[in-house]
Write an enzyme that holds these catalytic residues in place. Sequence first.
Site, PDB file in Angstrom:
ATOM      1  N   HIS A 107       0.829  -1.212   0.000  1.00 17.47           N
ATOM      2  CA  HIS A 107       0.000   0.000   0.000  1.00 17.47           C
ATOM      3  C   HIS A 107       0.861   1.259   0.000  1.00 17.47           C
ATOM      4  O   HIS A 107       2.053   1.209   0.275  1.00 17.47           O
ATOM      5  CB  HIS A 107      -0.967   0.024   1.188  1.00 17.47           C
ATOM      6  CG  HIS A 107      -0.314   0.069   2.546  1.00 17.47           C
ATOM      7  ND1 HIS A 107      -0.053  -1.062   3.288  1.00 17.47           N
ATOM      8  CD2 HIS A 107       0.132   1.110   3.299  1.00 17.47           C
ATOM      9  CE1 HIS A 107       0.523  -0.719   4.430  1.00 17.47           C
ATOM     10  NE2 HIS A 107       0.650   0.601   4.463  1.00 17.47           N
ATOM     11  N   HIS A 143       4.081   7.347   3.448  1.00 19.74           N
ATOM     12  CA  HIS A 143       4.990   6.203   3.356  1.00 19.74           C
ATOM     13  C   HIS A 143       4.548   5.250   2.253  1.00 19.74           C
ATOM     14  O   HIS A 143       3.439   5.360   1.726  1.00 19.74           O
ATOM     15  CB  HIS A 143       5.090   5.463   4.697  1.00 19.74           C
ATOM     16  CG  HIS A 143       3.814   4.792   5.142  1.00 19.74           C
ATOM     17  ND1 HIS A 143       2.854   5.435   5.901  1.00 19.74           N
ATOM     18  CD2 HIS A 143       3.334   3.544   4.930  1.00 19.74           C
ATOM     19  CE1 HIS A 143       1.859   4.590   6.150  1.00 19.74           C
ATOM     20  NE2 HIS A 143       2.119   3.443   5.558  1.00 19.74           N
ATOM     21  N   GLU A 198       7.746   1.430   4.853  1.00 21.67           N
ATOM     22  CA  GLU A 198       7.204   0.437   5.785  1.00 21.67           C
ATOM     23  C   GLU A 198       7.433  -0.940   5.173  1.00 21.67           C
ATOM     24  O   GLU A 198       7.181  -1.135   3.979  1.00 21.67           O
ATOM     25  CB  GLU A 198       5.696   0.683   5.978  1.00 21.67           C
ATOM     26  CG  GLU A 198       5.016  -0.336   6.893  1.00 21.67           C
ATOM     27  CD  GLU A 198       3.508  -0.110   7.026  1.00 21.67           C
ATOM     28  OE1 GLU A 198       2.969   0.850   6.416  1.00 21.67           O
ATOM     29  OE2 GLU A 198       2.860  -0.897   7.729  1.00 21.67           O
TER      30      GLU A 198
HETATM   31 CO    CO Z   1       1.106   1.676   6.189  1.00 22.04          CO
END
Ligand code: CO
Length: 137
Positions: free
Chosen positions: A7, A80, A129
């Site tokens: 994502h 992120h 991440e």
């Molecule tokens: Co995230």
Amino acid sequence: MIGPLNHVGIAVPSIEEAAQVYRDLYGATDITEAGEMMEQGVRFCFVNLPNSQIELIEPLGENSPIKNFLAKNPKGGQHHVCFEVEDIHAAKAEMEAKGATVLNEPRIGAHGTLIIFVHPKNSNGVLIELMETPKHS
Ligand code: CO
């Protein structure tokens, strides 16, 4: 080695208002209910897309780590990018062996699997991440 893009995280003042933008402007139809991660200081929801997700995150509580980001970007912004890895502990050890700064011990993220964050200074200004691939997918 990183796997699929899971994502893209977008920090916003209101996930409900942001979700409405994805519905009205972009025609997204599959948007999850809001969740909360109190200890991480975020409310979140996911805009599900055919090949990936947009994670909308909103500050929760006084010590939310997103507060500073929104102070600099009052309308929100790209926060992120998240890639999947097989084993978060191995990924953390590898990142550190290569000299990268890992910002946290592995902890449970919004997908219920372990995550770490790698400092933006190590990746051209982008906060990365890493999350363990959910076992059921
Ligand atoms: Co995230």
